[in-house]
Design a protein around this motif. Sequence first.
Motif, short mmCIF file in Angstrom:
data_model
loop_
_atom_site.label_atom_id
_atom_site.label_comp_id
_atom_site.label_asym_id
_atom_site.label_seq_id
_atom_site.Cartn_x
_atom_site.Cartn_y
_atom_site.Cartn_z
N SER A 96 46.09 -9.02 -26.33
CA SER A 96 46.56 -7.53 -26.34
C SER A 96 46.18 -6.95 -25.09
O SER A 96 45.23 -7.43 -24.55
N VAL A 97 46.47 -5.93 -24.67
CA VAL A 97 46.17 -5.21 -23.56
C VAL A 97 44.72 -4.68 -23.87
O VAL A 97 44.47 -4.28 -24.84
N GLY A 98 43.86 -5.03 -22.94
CA GLY A 98 42.44 -4.57 -22.80
C GLY A 98 41.57 -5.96 -23.25
O GLY A 98 40.30 -5.74 -23.09
N ASP A 99 42.27 -6.87 -23.76
CA ASP A 99 41.29 -8.14 -24.14
C ASP A 99 40.70 -8.67 -23.23
O ASP A 99 41.36 -8.65 -22.05
N LEU A 100 39.57 -9.31 -23.30
CA LEU A 100 38.94 -9.94 -22.21
C LEU A 100 38.93 -11.73 -22.66
O LEU A 100 38.79 -11.76 -23.87
N ARG A 101 39.39 -12.31 -21.75
CA ARG A 101 39.59 -13.84 -21.97
C ARG A 101 38.76 -14.72 -20.92
O ARG A 101 38.89 -14.25 -19.91
N THR A 102 37.97 -15.83 -21.33
CA THR A 102 37.38 -16.55 -20.59
C THR A 102 38.10 -18.03 -20.31
O THR A 102 38.75 -18.42 -21.24
N VAL A 103 38.05 -18.26 -19.09
CA VAL A 103 38.94 -19.52 -18.68
C VAL A 103 37.95 -20.50 -18.03
O VAL A 103 37.41 -19.92 -17.19
N GLN A 104 38.16 -21.84 -18.49
CA GLN A 104 37.25 -22.73 -17.81
C GLN A 104 38.06 -23.28 -16.93
O GLN A 104 39.18 -23.90 -17.00
N LEU A 105 37.53 -22.79 -15.46
CA LEU A 105 38.20 -23.60 -14.25
C LEU A 105 37.62 -24.74 -13.59
O LEU A 105 36.23 -24.59 -13.97
N PRO A 106 37.91 -25.38 -12.77
CA PRO A 106 37.30 -26.09 -12.14
C PRO A 106 36.07 -25.80 -11.28
O PRO A 106 35.07 -26.42 -11.31
N ALA A 107 36.26 -24.56 -10.82
CA ALA A 107 35.17 -23.90 -10.11
C ALA A 107 34.05 -23.25 -10.97
O ALA A 107 33.32 -22.62 -10.81
N GLY A 108 34.44 -23.06 -12.28
CA GLY A 108 33.41 -22.42 -13.36
C GLY A 108 34.12 -21.57 -14.04
O GLY A 108 35.38 -21.04 -14.12
N ALA A 109 33.61 -20.92 -15.11
CA ALA A 109 34.27 -19.96 -16.04
C ALA A 109 34.51 -18.76 -15.34
O ALA A 109 33.69 -18.11 -14.53
N ARG A 110 35.80 -18.09 -15.65
CA ARG A 110 36.23 -16.98 -15.17
C ARG A 110 36.80 -15.89 -16.30
O ARG A 110 37.01 -16.39 -17.03
N GLU A 111 36.29 -14.79 -16.04
CA GLU A 111 36.80 -13.85 -17.14
C GLU A 111 38.01 -12.86 -16.60
O GLU A 111 37.96 -12.46 -15.37
N TYR A 112 38.97 -12.80 -17.53
CA TYR A 112 40.01 -11.84 -16.99
C TYR A 112 40.26 -10.90 -18.16
O TYR A 112 40.13 -11.18 -19.30
N GLU A 113 40.72 -9.76 -17.84
CA GLU A 113 41.15 -8.69 -18.60
C GLU A 113 42.76 -8.48 -18.61
O GLU A 113 43.15 -8.53 -17.40
N VAL A 114 43.31 -8.34 -19.82
CA VAL A 114 44.68 -8.20 -19.79
C VAL A 114 44.96 -6.80 -19.51
O VAL A 114 44.69 -5.98 -20.51
#
Length: 159
Positions: free
Chosen positions: A134-152
């Motif tokens: 939902s809007v405002g949620d934080l999600r962590t994604v494992q990418l080749p360069a390492g973990a990144r956190e994104y906010e919707v």
Amino acid sequence: MDRPNYITPQGYAALKARYDQLLGVERPAIVEIVSWAAGNGDRSENGDYLYGRKRMREIDRELNRLARKMKAARVIDPATQNDKSRVWFGAEVDIADEDDNWRTLTLVGDDEQDAGAGRIGWSSPLARALKGASVGDLRTVQLPAGAREYEVMAIRYPG
């Protein structure tokens, strides 16, 4: 295919248009060239014949691949999504990373993905992380360069 091939109506139309182009235009033109070249005698050194046969095999493989994809396709119209407050198939999502860099992404079928245009495949790591957010949620994604956190930041659906 072991899982459904989700696709938007526009993506399915593009697959169908490519199939129709190959079957109705390109293949008949190659068949005509091969028939003409076959009538010219020795086929072993006939470039038009050899190239035509090779191209016909490529077209037939592509037609089979497209037919399998269309048969497995489950067309989902994002405009009919019931819960438009969460990220689901077909959503256009604005996300921001830790450095406040914003990106707009659209979650589409894997056959429609085009990262340069912001269209990411439904089974990509980022799309999997965003599913159900939902809007405002934080999600962590494992990418080749390492973990990144994104906010919707925003969620939109067509229609």
